[in-house]
Design an enzyme around this catalytic site. Structure first.
Site, PDB file in Angstrom:
ATOM      1  N   PHE A 182     -86.193 -37.766 -21.375  1.00  5.66           N
ATOM      2  CA  PHE A 182     -87.619 -37.576 -21.617  1.00  5.66           C
ATOM      3  C   PHE A 182     -87.872 -36.113 -21.959  1.00  5.66           C
ATOM      4  CE2 PHE A 182     -92.126 -37.186 -20.809  1.00  5.66           C
ATOM      5  CZ  PHE A 182     -92.589 -38.291 -21.502  1.00  5.66           C
TER       6      PHE A 182
ATOM      7  N   ARG B  37     -97.571 -29.794 -23.889  1.00  6.39           N
ATOM      8  CA  ARG B  37     -97.586 -29.853 -25.362  1.00  6.39           C
ATOM      9  C   ARG B  37     -97.407 -28.464 -25.972  1.00  6.39           C
ATOM     10  NH1 ARG B  37     -99.339 -35.019 -26.854  1.00  6.39           N
ATOM     11  NH2 ARG B  37    -100.942 -35.923 -25.537  1.00  6.39           N
TER      12      ARG B  37
ATOM     13  N   ASP C 112     -88.895 -43.592 -30.640  1.00  7.50           N
ATOM     14  CA  ASP C 112     -88.179 -44.044 -29.449  1.00  7.50           C
ATOM     15  C   ASP C 112     -87.835 -45.521 -29.647  1.00  7.50           C
ATOM     16  OD1 ASP C 112     -87.198 -43.857 -26.811  1.00  7.50           O
ATOM     17  OD2 ASP C 112     -89.109 -44.424 -25.961  1.00  7.50           O
TER      18      ASP C 112
ATOM     19  N   GLU D 179     -94.572 -38.530 -37.308  1.00  6.64           N
ATOM     20  CA  GLU D 179     -94.430 -38.828 -35.876  1.00  6.64           C
ATOM     21  C   GLU D 179     -93.734 -37.675 -35.162  1.00  6.64           C
ATOM     22  OE1 GLU D 179     -95.134 -40.209 -33.289  1.00  6.64           O
ATOM     23  OE2 GLU D 179     -94.948 -42.377 -33.250  1.00  6.64           O
ATOM     24  N   ASP D 180     -93.983 -37.559 -33.867  1.00  8.42           N
ATOM     25  CA  ASP D 180     -93.260 -36.572 -33.068  1.00  8.42           C
ATOM     26  C   ASP D 180     -91.874 -37.094 -32.708  1.00  8.42           C
ATOM     27  OD1 ASP D 180     -94.257 -38.560 -31.383  1.00  8.42           O
ATOM     28  OD2 ASP D 180     -95.049 -37.184 -29.880  1.00  8.42           O
TER      29      ASP D 180
HETATM   30  P1  5GP Z   1     -92.131 -45.871 -29.158  1.00 11.75           P
HETATM   31  O1  5GP Z   1     -93.258 -46.788 -29.502  1.00 11.75           O
HETATM   32  O2  5GP Z   1     -91.253 -45.498 -30.329  1.00 11.75           O
HETATM   33  O3  5GP Z   1     -91.327 -46.385 -28.001  1.00 11.75           O
HETATM   34  O4  5GP Z   1     -92.788 -44.566 -28.571  1.00 11.75           O
HETATM   35  C1  5GP Z   1     -93.308 -43.616 -29.385  1.00 11.75           C
HETATM   36  C2  5GP Z   1     -94.189 -42.685 -28.626  1.00 11.75           C
HETATM   37  O5  5GP Z   1     -93.819 -42.600 -27.258  1.00 11.75           O
HETATM   38  C3  5GP Z   1     -94.052 -41.289 -29.166  1.00 11.75           C
HETATM   39  O6  5GP Z   1     -94.948 -41.053 -30.214  1.00 11.75           O
HETATM   40  C4  5GP Z   1     -94.339 -40.448 -27.945  1.00 11.75           C
HETATM   41  O7  5GP Z   1     -95.720 -40.279 -27.817  1.00 11.75           O
HETATM   42  C5  5GP Z   1     -93.837 -41.292 -26.806  1.00 11.75           C
HETATM   43  N1  5GP Z   1     -92.477 -40.896 -26.392  1.00 11.75           N
HETATM   44  C6  5GP Z   1     -91.313 -41.544 -26.595  1.00 11.75           C
HETATM   45  N2  5GP Z   1     -90.272 -40.856 -26.088  1.00 11.75           N
HETATM   46  C7  5GP Z   1     -90.808 -39.728 -25.570  1.00 11.75           C
HETATM   47  C8  5GP Z   1     -90.231 -38.584 -24.921  1.00 11.75           C
HETATM   48  O8  5GP Z   1     -89.028 -38.421 -24.701  1.00 11.75           O
HETATM   49  N3  5GP Z   1     -91.117 -37.632 -24.534  1.00 11.75           N
HETATM   50  C9  5GP Z   1     -92.462 -37.721 -24.738  1.00 11.75           C
HETATM   51  N4  5GP Z   1     -93.218 -36.716 -24.322  1.00 11.75           N
HETATM   52  N5  5GP Z   1     -93.023 -38.767 -25.348  1.00 11.75           N
HETATM   53  C10 5GP Z   1     -92.206 -39.766 -25.760  1.00 11.75           C
END
Ligand code: 5GP
Length: 180
Positions: A151, A164, A102, A98-99
């Site tokens: 963010f 990106r 969150d 994963e990147d």
């Molecule tokens: P989650 O389901 O954990 O809330 O969100 C995961 C996805 O939300 C990540 O894979 C990413 O694509 C996006 N995301 C969450 N936080 C950020 C952030 O700070 N910046 C960006 N660009 N994407 C985020």
């Protein structure tokens, strides 16, 4: 620095150190295993391609794509699989890449789905972690670095499909997305 970026959180040099260290750790931990690296599209592509070059083991690579964010900066909580992996997981030690972790909802959905397909094991590696934001019970086995609740964009992470290709992780200026 890109004009829409408020500050750099992780420099290109730090990203390189992080991927090198994690690659060495995965190499040690997965020796003798049947490794399948599964990248969560699209955000993980830069991390996956750099990391995998430091994994000195035979491995398969595949991708999965879920949608939850759209063009907003807040997760909707609704997760849909847009692209599934191509092959059977039986016997594979799956490493989900994963990147950023969150709330954890996206990864938990993918993790639970893949767990039902009889893999030998399944583990999670994330480049960035926002532990303060976690809403569901999921943790990463390998973490590049923790980041504050802001963010961030770059090195695969987007806002509205842009940014990106920035070679670092930076905090996006609020003025870019506020009021839209
Ligand atoms: P989650 O389901 O954990 O809330 O969100 C995961 C996805 O939300 C990540 O894979 C990413 O694509 C996006 N995301 C969450 N936080 C950020 C952030 O700070 N910046 C960006 N660009 N994407 C985020």
């Amino acid at each position: 620095m890109n004009k829409d970026v408020e500050r750099i959180l992780v420099t290109a040099e730090e990203l390189s150190d992080i991927t090198k260290k994690l690659g060495a750790k995965i190499t040690a931990d997965y020796a003798g295993k049947k490794l399948l690296i599964v990248g969560v599209l699209k955000g993980s592509i830069y991390f996956l391609t750099d990391l995998s070059r430091y994994i000195d083991l035979p491995c398969n690579i595949d991708f999965i794509q879920a949608s939850s964010y759209g063009s907003s900066t807040v997760s909707s909580g609704e997760i849909k699989i847009v692209k599934d992996i191509d092959d059977d997981l039986t016997g594979f030690d799956v490493l989900l890449v994963e990147d950023i972790l969150d709330t954890g909802r996206t990864l938990k959905h993918i993790y639970d789905m893949l767990s039902e397909r009889n893999p030998e094991s399944i583990a999670v590696i994330t480049l960035l972690d926002k532990p303060s934001r976690r809403a569901v019970d999921i943790h990463a086995d390998y973490v590049g670095t923790d980041v504050p609740d802001a963010f961030v964009v770059g090195y695969g992470l987007d806002y509205n499909q842009y940014y990106r290709n920035l070679p670092y992780i930076g905090v996006l200026k609020k003025s870019v997305y506020e009021g839209k």
